[in-house]
Design a protein around this motif. Structure first.
Motif, mmCIF file in Angstrom:
data_model
loop_
_atom_site.group_PDB
_atom_site.id
_atom_site.type_symbol
_atom_site.label_atom_id
_atom_site.label_comp_id
_atom_site.label_asym_id
_atom_site.label_seq_id
_atom_site.Cartn_x
_atom_site.Cartn_y
_atom_site.Cartn_z
ATOM 1 N N UNK A 149 9.444 6.700 2.620
ATOM 2 C CA UNK A 149 9.026 8.042 1.875
ATOM 3 C C UNK A 149 9.504 8.137 0.731
ATOM 4 N N UNK A 150 8.826 7.941 -0.419
ATOM 5 C CA UNK A 150 9.035 7.798 -1.862
ATOM 6 C C UNK A 150 9.128 6.545 -2.318
ATOM 7 N N UNK A 176 8.571 16.594 6.258
ATOM 8 C CA UNK A 176 9.038 15.328 6.274
ATOM 9 C C UNK A 176 8.627 14.577 5.204
ATOM 10 N N UNK A 177 7.610 14.469 4.806
ATOM 11 C CA UNK A 177 7.025 13.874 3.319
ATOM 12 C C UNK A 177 7.559 13.990 2.246
ATOM 13 N N UNK A 178 8.274 15.461 2.074
ATOM 14 C CA UNK A 178 8.876 16.051 0.978
ATOM 15 C C UNK A 178 10.485 15.832 0.984
ATOM 16 N N UNK A 215 4.878 5.773 1.941
ATOM 17 C CA UNK A 215 4.270 6.973 2.175
ATOM 18 C C UNK A 215 4.731 7.894 0.757
ATOM 19 N N UNK A 216 4.044 8.445 0.146
ATOM 20 C CA UNK A 216 4.319 9.401 -0.883
ATOM 21 C C UNK A 216 3.870 10.829 -0.850
ATOM 22 N N UNK A 236 0.683 -1.254 -0.157
ATOM 23 C CA UNK A 236 -0.048 0.121 0.127
ATOM 24 C C UNK A 236 0.800 1.213 -0.040
ATOM 25 N N UNK A 237 0.712 2.230 -0.950
ATOM 26 C CA UNK A 237 1.253 3.409 -0.895
ATOM 27 C C UNK A 237 0.281 4.615 -0.692
#
Length: 634
Positions: A630-631, A559-561, A420-421, A389-390
């Motif tokens: 992430x990514x 953080x996500x980026x 996570x993206x 799952x993304x």
């Protein structure tokens, strides 16, 4: 002209004010007091700004300068209103209105009347006067040939019509405002009136016309984005323009729910693309550069998921939570009847409970959020045989580790590998050939700059050194100069930073600790963004002990980026600081699993988290859940 600019501009205005006073030039004192007051107001120095406005107003009235009197009076009224002092603002507002009314048609007259009207419209009792002043502003703008200000006068008049329920008048004026903004080539105002047009069309039941108007507004916003300030009076990009994108998404998913299959898929794809635009714009606003656009030009985009992977877009709307499930064979739509405020409260409750290692308070909110986000998707996921799952989270959902969601029997991570993206157009979903990696390790084991020691990191470093070739910098070797020189000497496919870090509300408040200083995201960009890394980016940038505030959406956005900013395909990182020993065990297992060419990064993290789950000392999600991938997950 210099308002809102640099300290140098402030110094220039202060010198000009002194010289004007020494020369006895009341008109110049009034002019410069207004400009300097605007500068200080933009920097939050309200008291000083108000002092300057009052000083300038006194000089303008003494000099008989009606135009400057109008400007200073309305600026002072605005400052007083923003401070909640409307009783004090009222005489200044009346003075500005009277002075502007005495002026011949001009840009100043139009601008002051518009500003007066906007302040009057803040109270229900003042809306009649506001409408009259906007009509007068429109007349002044037409007479002086100022199409840009005319668009504002008409657009804000349309807002008043809409608030009064005069839908036809609001629509007509919004359309005329859009036309004038187009003639003036002013996208920074055009998007506002196209947005108002879209809202009025939707209110009148014209969904198709509203979609088209929203599309135009989004296109205008995209061309005006660079002109919107990220941290000025208008707030962040999300605060200013986020509702525009989300209203378009809302309308598209609503229309899709009652459309034939082919048309519904087209609407859902467009909704997903609008979300991707919003997420990219938010990151550009956070980082204040073009790293997002540069990455988008190199990615294959949204529809490159493999057969065993699903992307989940939670869309937090004011009145409901929409979940968009992206599978290789198409899109699915599910809706939970829970609004944004309730989602934010439950997410905050979950985040705080997850960090309490001695209780199981997390179970109830973990189940609730699971019921909203995942339970409606279970049949589709099972039918598609999904293993990974993304999540592309939004708003408050960025602040929680989605691996810790609970179905009543077990955690989500026991069934799925999870990544996570920040947006799939910001993540290149292609696998790369596994070559022998070279690793750069920067690590702190001792206490520096007031941060606690990380003694277990020594074992972590030893394990990495045994697994991979590369360079190890520990404690006083891991300083900003040594780290920079190591990167310059050769490219690395893995950069592992076992150190404290914090993600703040803006990129300038975000850093990774070194022995002697702090590395900012801009510095990481400069170090990892050279030609070699842009052509062959770092495969893995691991941030071992970072943390974000539990309720700070902007920090979680950063953080996500981080992978986007640092030119890395993937960034394993933590939402909060974790037990030193638990982190070392998890990180060691993660890298050990990556040695297997048949295991991807998401699966390696899943295995590492499940290992801690099986250990009685670390089964609480406080120990393993804050680790995010992430990514790129492959």
């Amino acid at each position: 002209m210099l308002a809102g600019q640099t300290a140098e501009g402030r110094a220039t205005l202060e010198r000009a004010l002194t010289l004007a006073g020494q020369a006895g030039r009341a008109d110049q004192v009034a002019r410069v007091s207004n400009d300097l007051g605007n500068l200080l107001a933009s920097q939050g120095e309200r008291a000083q700004a108000e002092r300057l406005y009052r000083q300038g107003l006194e000089q303008a009235r003494a000099a008989g300068d009606t135009e400057r009197t109008a400007l200073l009076a309305v600026n002072l009224a605005r400052s007083l209103h923003e401070a909640g002092r409307d009783r004090d603002a009222a005489p200044m507002l009346a003075l500005a209105e009277k002075s502007a009314g005495a002026l011949p048609p001009s840009g100043t007259k139009t601008a002051v009347l518009i500003s007066v009207a906007r302040l009057q419209a803040a109270s229900k009792a003042g809306r009649g006067r506001a409408a009259a002043n906007l009509d007068a502003a429109a007349e002044s703008a037409r007479a002086s040939g100022d199409q840009r200000l005319l668009s504002y006068a008409l657009g804000y008049r349309a807002d008043l019509d809409a608030s009064a329920g005069r839908k036809s008048d609001a629509l007509a004026r919004a359309r005329e405002a859009s036309h004038q903004a187009q003639l003036a080539a002013a996208p920074e105002s055009l998007y506002r009136w196209q947005w108002q047009t879209a809202r009025q069309l939707r209110a009148q039941g014209d969904a198709d016309g509203a979609v088209e108007a929203y599309r135009l507004a989004v296109a205008s916003m995209e061309s005006a984005r660079s002109d919107l300030t990220a941290a000025g009076r208008g707030g962040t990009f999300r605060e200013q323009a986020g509702p525009l994108y989300l209203e378009l998404v809302d309308l598209l998913v609503t229309r899709a729910s009652s459309s034939p299959a082919k048309a519904a898929q087209a609407d859902l794809r467009e909704a997903r693309e609008a979300l991707e635009q919003l997420k990219g714009a938010e990151l550009e606003d956070y980082f204040r550069d073009d790293c997002v656009a540069a990455l988008k030009s190199k990615t294959r985009g949204i529809d490159s998921l493999d057969a065993r992977t699903a992307a989940i877009y939670p869309i937090v709307l004011p009145d409901r939570l929409v979940v968009l499930l992206s599978l290789p064979d198409g899109l699915r739509l599910h809706t939970a009847r829970v609004g944004a405020e309730a989602v934010a409260r439950e997410v905050e409750r979950l985040r705080r409970a997850l960090e309490k290692r001695t209780t199981r308070e997390y179970l109830r909110p973990a189940r609730q959020v699971y019921d909203w986000l995942v339970r409606p998707l279970e049949a589709d996921l099972a039918q598609a045989g999904v293993q990974t799952l993304v999540f592309v989270p939004d708003g408050a959902l960025r602040n929680i580790p989605l691996a810790a969601l609970h179905d009543g029997r077990d955690f989500l991570v026991t069934r799925y590998a999870i990544a996570t993206s920040p947006g799939l157009t910001l993540t290149d979903p292609r696998p790369i050939g596994r070559t022998k990696p070279r690793v750069l390790v920067g690590a702190l084991t001792e206490s520096v700059q007031g941060f606690p020691p990380l003694p277990a990191v020594a074992d972590e470093v030893a394990a990495l050194d045994a697994l991979y070739d590369g360079t190890v910098l520990v404690d006083n070797q891991f300083d900003s100069l040594g780290f920079g020189r190591a990167i310059e000497r050769r490219p690395y496919s893995i950069v592992h930073m076992a150190s404290h870090g914090e993600f703040g509300s803006s990129a300038k408040d975000t850093f990774i600790l070194t022995h002697d200083s702090r590395i900012t995201l801009d510095q990481l960009d400069a170090q990892l963004g050279g030609t070699a890394y842009r052509e062959q980016p770092v495969e893995l940038l691991a941030l071992r002990a970072c943390q974000t505030a539990s309720s700070d959406d902007r920090a979680a956005l950063g953080l996500g980026g981080v992978a986007v900013k640092a030119w890395a395909r993937s960034a394993p990182a933590t939402l909060w600081s974790v037990s030193d020993r638990a982190s070392t065990l998890l990180v060691g297992e993660f890298y050990q699993r990556l040695q297997d060419p048949n295991v991807n990064k998401a699966q390696a993290l899943q295995a590492a988290q499940r290992r801690l789950l099986a250990d009685a000392r670390y089964r609480h999600p406080a120990y393993w859940s804050p680790f995010l991938l992430i990514g790129n997950w492959l």
